[in-house]
Design an enzyme around this catalytic site. Structure first.
Site, PDB file in Angstrom:
ATOM      1  N   ASP A   1      -5.189  -1.262   6.085  1.00  0.00           N
ATOM      2  CA  ASP A   1      -4.951  -0.048   5.311  1.00  0.00           C
ATOM      3  C   ASP A   1      -4.055   0.890   6.122  1.00  0.00           C
ATOM      4  O   ASP A   1      -4.364   1.219   7.270  1.00  0.00           O
ATOM      5  CB  ASP A   1      -6.295   0.640   5.005  1.00  0.00           C
ATOM      6  CG  ASP A   1      -6.129   1.848   4.109  1.00  0.00           C
ATOM      7  OD1 ASP A   1      -5.790   2.913   4.644  1.00  0.00           O
ATOM      8  OD2 ASP A   1      -6.345   1.735   2.893  1.00  0.00           O
TER       9      ASP A   1
ATOM     10  N   ASN B   1       3.516  10.235   1.180  1.00  0.00           N
ATOM     11  CA  ASN B   1       3.942  10.471  -0.197  1.00  0.00           C
ATOM     12  C   ASN B   1       4.085  11.960  -0.498  1.00  0.00           C
ATOM     13  O   ASN B   1       5.060  12.396  -1.116  1.00  0.00           O
ATOM     14  CB  ASN B   1       2.938   9.852  -1.182  1.00  0.00           C
ATOM     15  CG  ASN B   1       3.183   8.375  -1.407  1.00  0.00           C
ATOM     16  OD1 ASN B   1       4.294   7.879  -1.203  1.00  0.00           O
ATOM     17  ND2 ASN B   1       2.161   7.659  -1.830  1.00  0.00           N
TER      18      ASN B   1
ATOM     19  N   HIS C   1       7.534   9.808  -3.169  1.00  0.00           N
ATOM     20  CA  HIS C   1       7.059   8.445  -3.438  1.00  0.00           C
ATOM     21  C   HIS C   1       8.107   7.369  -3.148  1.00  0.00           C
ATOM     22  O   HIS C   1       7.753   6.236  -2.835  1.00  0.00           O
ATOM     23  CB  HIS C   1       6.585   8.336  -4.889  1.00  0.00           C
ATOM     24  CG  HIS C   1       5.269   9.014  -5.125  1.00  0.00           C
ATOM     25  ND1 HIS C   1       5.162  10.363  -5.388  1.00  0.00           N
ATOM     26  CD2 HIS C   1       3.998   8.534  -5.111  1.00  0.00           C
ATOM     27  CE1 HIS C   1       3.891  10.686  -5.528  1.00  0.00           C
ATOM     28  NE2 HIS C   1       3.167   9.605  -5.370  1.00  0.00           N
TER      29      HIS C   1
ATOM     30  N   ASP D   1       7.360   4.208  -0.980  1.00  0.00           N
ATOM     31  CA  ASP D   1       7.624   2.828  -1.413  1.00  0.00           C
ATOM     32  C   ASP D   1       8.398   2.059  -0.345  1.00  0.00           C
ATOM     33  O   ASP D   1       8.154   0.870  -0.114  1.00  0.00           O
ATOM     34  CB  ASP D   1       8.413   2.821  -2.725  1.00  0.00           C
ATOM     35  CG  ASP D   1       7.579   3.274  -3.915  1.00  0.00           C
ATOM     36  OD1 ASP D   1       6.349   3.389  -3.761  1.00  0.00           O
ATOM     37  OD2 ASP D   1       8.165   3.504  -4.990  1.00  0.00           O
TER      38      ASP D   1
ATOM     39  N   GLU E   1      -1.847   1.198  -0.606  1.00  0.00           N
ATOM     40  CA  GLU E   1      -1.385   1.042   0.779  1.00  0.00           C
ATOM     41  C   GLU E   1      -2.194  -0.008   1.533  1.00  0.00           C
ATOM     42  O   GLU E   1      -2.171  -0.051   2.763  1.00  0.00           O
ATOM     43  CB  GLU E   1      -1.457   2.379   1.520  1.00  0.00           C
ATOM     44  CG  GLU E   1      -2.851   2.938   1.716  1.00  0.00           C
ATOM     45  CD  GLU E   1      -3.333   3.816   0.579  1.00  0.00           C
ATOM     46  OE1 GLU E   1      -4.195   4.677   0.825  1.00  0.00           O
ATOM     47  OE2 GLU E   1      -2.848   3.640  -0.558  1.00  0.00           O
TER      48      GLU E   1
END
Length: 264
Positions: free
Chosen positions: A126, A134, A139, A143, A169
């Protein structure tokens, strides 16, 4: 200059064919059972037509033509179904297998390695504080981080290992014939690599770290035998790796092994 002209491709035909394929694909996906049923009925009518309206010597050639068409259609349909299956088990952003594929693979591997009595490990990963990335950089930057992390993970494992986009994530890595200690050592090397990776100006070269939980099939079997658990191996190994990840998230940027003392 040399008197040579390059012939342009007929764009109208190409775009028209592409549009037809797209329409047929949508139509087939929406009404596949009906379309295949109608094709079966048409095949029966064709057989009836050939039997009654062609002499035997001609019918053989007609049937040969039909068989060739059926073979071609079968190959095309098979490729189409294969493409749908691959897309259904692939994460569109990273190109990695998705959670659905992971469970499919794990079900097979758990049975296989139970019979062979070999080591097998699962790592759950994680990205730390990903929401902050973000929120701070947007975003699109988030990404990009996801894609780069996916690339680093994929390049850092063996061909026999499988990197999975679990969702958001989170990632998972399936590690056949690997002990819990070996898996933890590998993930620790990747953690160091990630910590020192420059993710670029999109996030102002901010460091990106991850937390990970690792469990082996051997440890899973030990718990099952000790506590007489009836849960299937696939769900159990995912659950235990998730518990180890939860412990790692308490301090972040660390790798936690299930055998380090989690009360399951």
């Amino acid at each position: 200059m040399f008197g040579t002209s390059i012939r342009a491709k007929p764009k109208g035909r190409v775009s028209g064919l592409k549009k037809f394929v797209q329409i047929f694909t949508k139509l087939f996906m929406s009404h596949a059972p009906l379309i295949l049923s109608l094709l079966g009925i048409l095949l029966w009518l064709l057989a009836y037509f050939i039997y009654w309206f062609f002499p035997l010597h001609q019918a053989r050639w007609v049937w040969l033509s039909v068989v060739v068409v059926l073979i071609f259609n079968g190959i095309s349909l098979g490729e189409f179904v294969k493409t749908l299956a691959v897309k259904g088990y692939t994460d569109s952003m990273t190109g990695l297998p998705n959670k659905g594929f992971m469970y499919l693979r794990l079900n097979i591997d758990m049975e296989k390695y139970a019979k062979q009595e070999k080591e097998y490990s699962l790592a759950m990963i994680d990205i730390d504080r990903f929401k902050n990335i973000n929120d701070t950089y947007g975003h699109l930057a988030g990404d990009k981080v996801i894609k780069e992390v996916a690339g680093i993970l994929r390049k850092s494992v063996r061909a026999s290992d499988e990197v999975i986009r679990w969702g958001g994530e989170e990632f998972a890595i399936l590690l056949p014939e690997t002990s819990e200690e070996g898996a933890a050592n590998l993930i620790e090397r990747i953690r160091n690599l990630m910590e020192n990776h420059d993710f670029g100006p999109e996030i102002a070269s901010q460091k990106v770290t991850f937390s990970a939980g690792v469990v082996s099939y051997k440890k899973l079997e030990e718990v099952k035998a000790k506590e007489n658990r009836l849960t299937n191996n696939t769900d159990l190994i995912v659950n235990f790796s998730d518990q180890a990840l939860y412990q790692a998230k308490k301090t972040r940027n660390t790798v936690w092994r299930f055998s380090q003392g989690i009360i399951a």
